[in-house]
Design an enzyme around this catalytic site. Structure first.
Site, mmCIF file in Angstrom:
data_model
loop_
_atom_site.group_PDB
_atom_site.id
_atom_site.type_symbol
_atom_site.label_atom_id
_atom_site.label_comp_id
_atom_site.label_asym_id
_atom_site.label_seq_id
_atom_site.Cartn_x
_atom_site.Cartn_y
_atom_site.Cartn_z
ATOM 1 N N ASP A 53 -38.777 -42.398 -28.140
ATOM 2 C CA ASP A 53 -38.243 -42.265 -26.786
ATOM 3 C C ASP A 53 -39.070 -41.286 -25.972
ATOM 4 O O ASP A 53 -39.356 -41.512 -24.812
ATOM 5 C CB ASP A 53 -36.786 -41.816 -26.837
ATOM 6 N N ARG B 66 -39.822 -33.058 -26.866
ATOM 7 C CA ARG B 66 -38.689 -32.203 -27.177
ATOM 8 C C ARG B 66 -38.232 -32.410 -28.616
ATOM 9 O O ARG B 66 -38.852 -33.134 -29.395
ATOM 10 C CB ARG B 66 -37.557 -32.458 -26.191
ATOM 11 N N ASP B 67 -37.127 -31.782 -28.965
ATOM 12 C CA ASP B 67 -36.609 -31.880 -30.336
ATOM 13 C C ASP B 67 -35.827 -33.191 -30.494
ATOM 14 O O ASP B 67 -34.625 -33.197 -30.658
ATOM 15 C CB ASP B 67 -35.746 -30.673 -30.682
ATOM 16 N N GLU B 68 -36.555 -34.297 -30.444
ATOM 17 C CA GLU B 68 -35.965 -35.631 -30.597
ATOM 18 C C GLU B 68 -37.035 -36.568 -31.157
ATOM 19 O O GLU B 68 -37.151 -36.727 -32.349
ATOM 20 C CB GLU B 68 -35.416 -36.120 -29.253
ATOM 21 N N TRP C 297 -29.245 -51.703 -27.501
ATOM 22 C CA TRP C 297 -29.924 -51.003 -28.593
ATOM 23 C C TRP C 297 -29.946 -51.883 -29.856
ATOM 24 O O TRP C 297 -31.012 -52.196 -30.391
ATOM 25 C CB TRP C 297 -29.269 -49.654 -28.836
ATOM 26 N N GLU D 299 -37.967 -40.045 -17.880
ATOM 27 C CA GLU D 299 -36.705 -40.490 -18.465
ATOM 28 C C GLU D 299 -35.682 -40.788 -17.383
ATOM 29 O O GLU D 299 -34.965 -41.784 -17.439
ATOM 30 C CB GLU D 299 -36.164 -39.418 -19.411
ATOM 31 N N HIS E 282 -41.123 -40.962 -20.898
ATOM 32 C CA HIS E 282 -40.269 -41.989 -21.497
ATOM 33 C C HIS E 282 -40.755 -43.331 -20.956
ATOM 34 O O HIS E 282 -40.883 -43.484 -19.748
ATOM 35 C CB HIS E 282 -38.817 -41.803 -21.033
#
Length: 865
Positions: free
Chosen positions: A456, A460-462, A526, A738, A759
């Protein structure tokens, strides 16, 4: 006159070292005279430069033709040539030989076991990585050598002091418990007669490093860092020497004290030992390894290129802050890391921090959430050194350098761009520089988020493989890059991680998601990646094998959501993200969109059921195709009864609702035209500003175009006020954001927690740019048939698209001069096309270059049928 074979490939690539299949498929491209058509192909198999078998296949197929010989054995090397015969009886010359080499195809081929540090490691913490090594001797002349290698964690191998390969972050990220990739390296030039040594650096990577939200999780796949490798050397006397990871190896703490994908890397150059992977190196500090277990049945060869550095970018500007640090601007939001050349005293620390945007001349890092994105190198003294971190990446345009010794020279820093090294296949150009910049932004977001898996965001922390993001973006990505291998591999992990009832995780590979995403629920858009993304690979690359491999996964998903919908065929229950990040949604609730989330869910219920029916037909499952076709029609009628008024209005009077209804074929005939007219009204009422999130963005411009509102589609795409695509361009964006307003008009950053500047999902509009502005789209699998249908508008005077299809280059280019519209198209051998001119003229074309002219009129497209 005969044709010429120009490009013989194995599976989806040119590199065929370490294949994971005993029956690799073959593809080739052809150059030939006008009207030439292939009638059959002769395939020759060579061993040691000598032809050992031939096969004649009566086929007009050129893409992914089945292997006609006996199965390859593990390690088997061969050459393959083809020559083709045309319907006119002419035969091409033999193609140059393409090499084919199988990897280790059987579990019994593996002697190696994972080895790593023997000292105790506390679980759930950041731990110092280790290195492992072993010395060995070769008594004889070396003919060839292969290294088969992987790791629990990430690795870089060295042989006799030389790095093996140029791949980064190998073996990448898969669902490790069931699928761990190994790579095959030709190391013939690195081994020597006599004494040798082999070793590997290890890093946490995705295996045990911090992943996930709110602080994340460690040790998701294990607590160990381990190297698993098998070096096989063939000597001139026919002997095969195997050096495998086992209890004869030794380990030592790495000079890297910490390495994490989110947080960066710390490396103490004072602890470096350049000779550690050479024969005769110092054994002080090295201790016996611990040997761990690994089921060799889980070891798989890669189907995709590795992550590599594909470009280096120098800073465009730099300045010194009031604190004495230096800020660098690279002019492009990118994904990778810095390489620095620095000279300073031993013990001095140089710190590198990263961010996508600035606020008041300083790095703005709130959007990184809990990702530190900071690299620290401790200098060893002794002169200049060139350094970059090994096992981390960052998403950034700006970097801050702190602790630099002496005067700073910007030439001493370069940003190295890292992503899966896919072949670029798509280009776009036009007369509007802003639209071209938008396309570049889409391209850069693809590069930045295709780092082994489709993520995505990269900063960042993802950085997770969200299924909905790639589901909507896969058609665009498949035009820009040959991502067939990468997405095909990722889909296998999707099937592995799918729950027994058919539920598809929100992100793949699956990791714990905390209270927001656990337990996993079935969500439209999704979960539909299980059906629609394999179909995209079939449509864009002609790979029916992906459909066959993913059939059980796709069917399980559709059967699940049909059960969720029940007998009324309406999916109106459960948790749904709907039209995620609709610009009208509040920052703290991105799912609160204008369009009813259950309208979105039921539309996707139809779309996936419809595609499952089509998939069944492709696979020869005609009975199942007929059954799902009938069910899809039931869903369509139910959707119309619940969510439309029968006259072209939807219950959610919103851009996404109409876009989905039109592009999915949920409304037809006069209702479709009325729906398109209402969609055009909504866009006009919004001042041509976009009002869609992830679900609606790919369909709104195509829906307008389909129903004759091309001019309004251009108005929408070329709008510059917020929210719009060109607003991001005008605000200096160099990637897709995003949120439509990740940066607010006053230059401050959106306060929402989910605010990324890289994104790709909202960049799905590029597929419309390719198909409608440039006029280039496939109309049969693998681009075997092409639709050329440019629709000029928006004041553009020219536009073009170029795509490297499986059959060769396809292109479309048009210009308007005065009152004349001129279109030039080109097709490779093996393809046909339909040219649809703006004045309504339709012409069939075969391969070759063709030019057409007509009056430069505003296109009028008929109503959807």
């Amino acid at each position: 006159m005969s044709a010429t074979v120009t490009d013989l490939r194995v599976e989806h690539g040119r590199a065929a070292l370490g294949l994971g299949t005993p029956r690799p498929r073959l593809s080739w491209q052809l150059a030939g005279p006008s009207g030439w058509q292939q009638e059959s192909v002769e395939i020759a198999l060579e061993t040691g430069g000598r032809q050992v078998a031939t096969a004649v296949v009566g086929t007009r197929d050129q893409v992914l033709v089945p292997w006609p010989f006996a199965d390859l054995a593990s390690r088997q090397r061969a050459g393959v040539r083809v020559r083709v015969t045309g319907v006119d009886g002419s035969t091409s010359p033999w193609s140059p030989a393409t090499s084919v080499e199988a990897g280790l195809l059987e579990p019994s081929d593996w002697r190696a076991r994972p080895v790593g540090a023997s000292w105790a490691e506390e679980a759930g913490t950041d731990r110092r990585p280790s290195r492992v090594r072993r010395a060995f001797r070769l008594d004889g002349d070396v003919v060839s050598a292969r290294l088969y290698a992987t790791a629990h964690g990430v690795f870089e191998a060295e042989l006799n002091g030389v790095r093996v390969g140029d791949d980064e972050l190998s073996p990448g990220w898969t669902s490790y418990d069931t699928r761990l990739r190994y790579r095959t390296y030709d190391v013939t030039d690195l081994v020597e007669t006599g004494e040798n040594a082999i070793g590997a650096w290890l890093g946490d990577g995705w295996y045990r490093g911090r992943l996930g939200f709110n602080g994340g999780y460690h040790d998701l796949y294990g607590t160990d860092l381990s190297f698993l490798a098998q070096l096989e050397v063939e000597l001139a006397d026919g002997t095969r020497v195997v050096v495998a990871t086992d209890d004869t190896w030794e380990a030592a703490p790495s000079p890297i004290s910490f390495s994490g994908l989110y947080d960066g890397e710390r490396h103490d150059l004072r602890l470096d030992d350049d000779g550690w992977s050479r024969a005769g190196s110092d054994r002080d500090g090295w201790t016996p390894v611990t040997v761990r277990a690994r089921d060799p049945r889980t070891l798989v060869a890669p189907e995709q290129p590795p992550v590599r550095c594909t470009e280096e970018i120098a800073p465009l500007a730099h300045w010194t802050t009031s604190r004495g640090s230096v800020v660098l601007d690279f002019g492009q939001n990118l994904v990778g890391r810095l390489r620095i050349t620095v000279d300073g005293e031993a013990g001095r620390q140089v710190t590198l921090r990263h961010a996508e945007v600035l606020q008041e001349g300083e790095l703005y890092r709130r959007t990184l959430r809990l990702a530190a994105a900071e690299d620290v190198v401790t200098l060893g003294g002794g002169g200049p050194v060139t350094w970059e971190p090994r096992f981390t990446i960052h998403g950034f345009r700006y970097a801050e350098v702190e602790g630099w010794p002496g005067d700073f020279d910007p030439a001493s820093v370069v940003a190295r761009v890292l992503h899966t090294d896919m072949e670029r296949t798509g280009w776009f150009a036009c007369s509007d520089p802003s639209l071209e910049r938008l396309h570049e932004n889409v391209l850069w977001s693809t590069r930045g988020n295709f780092v082994d898996i489709p993520t995505d965001c990269p900063q960042r922390d993802e950085r997770l493989g969200w299924t909905g993001d790639i589901q909507v973006f896969a058609p665009t990505a498949s035009y820009l890059y040959d991502c067939s291998g990468m997405l095909g591999s990722w889909l296998q992990d999707l099937a592995v991680d799918q729950l027994p009832d058919g539920t598809v995780p929100w992100f793949v590979p699956r990791i714990p998601g905390g209270p927001s995403w656990e337990p996993i629920e079935s969500g439209a858009v999704w979960g539909d990646a299980a059906v629609l993304t394999p179909w995209t690979l079939w449509e864009r690359f002609g790979d029916a094998g992906v459909l066959a491999r993913q059939w059980d996964s796709a069917k399980a998903w559709v059967d699940l959501i049909l059960a969720r919908a029940g007998d009324d065929r309406i999916w109106d229950e459960g948790f749904q993200l709907g039209d995620w990040l609709d610009p009208a949604a509040p920052p703290d609730d991105p799912a609160d969109a204008l369009t009813d989330r259950y309208l979105v869910a039921t539309a996707y219920l139809y779309w996936s059921t419809r595609h499952l029916a089509d998939t069944a037909v492709v696979l020869g499952k005609d009975a199942e195709g007929a059954r799902y076709d009938a069910i899809a029609e039931e869903v369509r009628k139910a959707f119309a009864g619940r969510y439309t008024d029968g006259g072209g209005r939807t219950t959610s009077d919103a851009q996404t609702a109409y876009g989905l209804a039109l592009e999915f074929g949920l409304v037809r005939g006069h209702e479709a035209q009325a729906a398109g007219d209402r969609l055009a009204e909504l866009v006009s009422e919004a001042g041509n500003r976009i009002a869609t999130g992830f679900a609606g963005t790919p369909v709104v411009a195509p829906a307008l175009t389909r129903t004759g509102h091309v001019a309004r589609a251009y108005d929408l795409v070329l709008e510059r006020s917020c929210p719009s695509w060109l607003y991001t361009v005008d605000m200096g964006g160099t990637t897709i954001w995003e949120r439509w307003d990740s940066m607010l008009p006053d230059g401050t950053v959106n306060p929402g927690e989910m605010t990324s500047f890289n994104h790709y999902a909202l960049g799905a509009v590029a597929d419309w740019m390719h198909a409608t502005v440039a006029g280039l789209a496939p109309s049969a699998p693998g681009w075997r048939r092409v639709r050329f249908a440019p629709r000029p508008g928006g004041g553009l005077t020219h536009a073009s698209g170029r795509h490297l299809s499986p059959y060769g280059e396809v292109s479309s280019s048009w210009r308007v001069e005065g009152e004349v519209f001129t279109l030039t198209v080109a097709l490779p051998v093996g393809t046909t096309g339909e040219v649809s001119l703006p004045d309504g003229t339709i012409v069939e074309v075969s391969h070759g270059r063709h030019e057409f002219t007509c009056a430069a009129v505003v296109p009028v497209v008929g109503a959807a049928g």
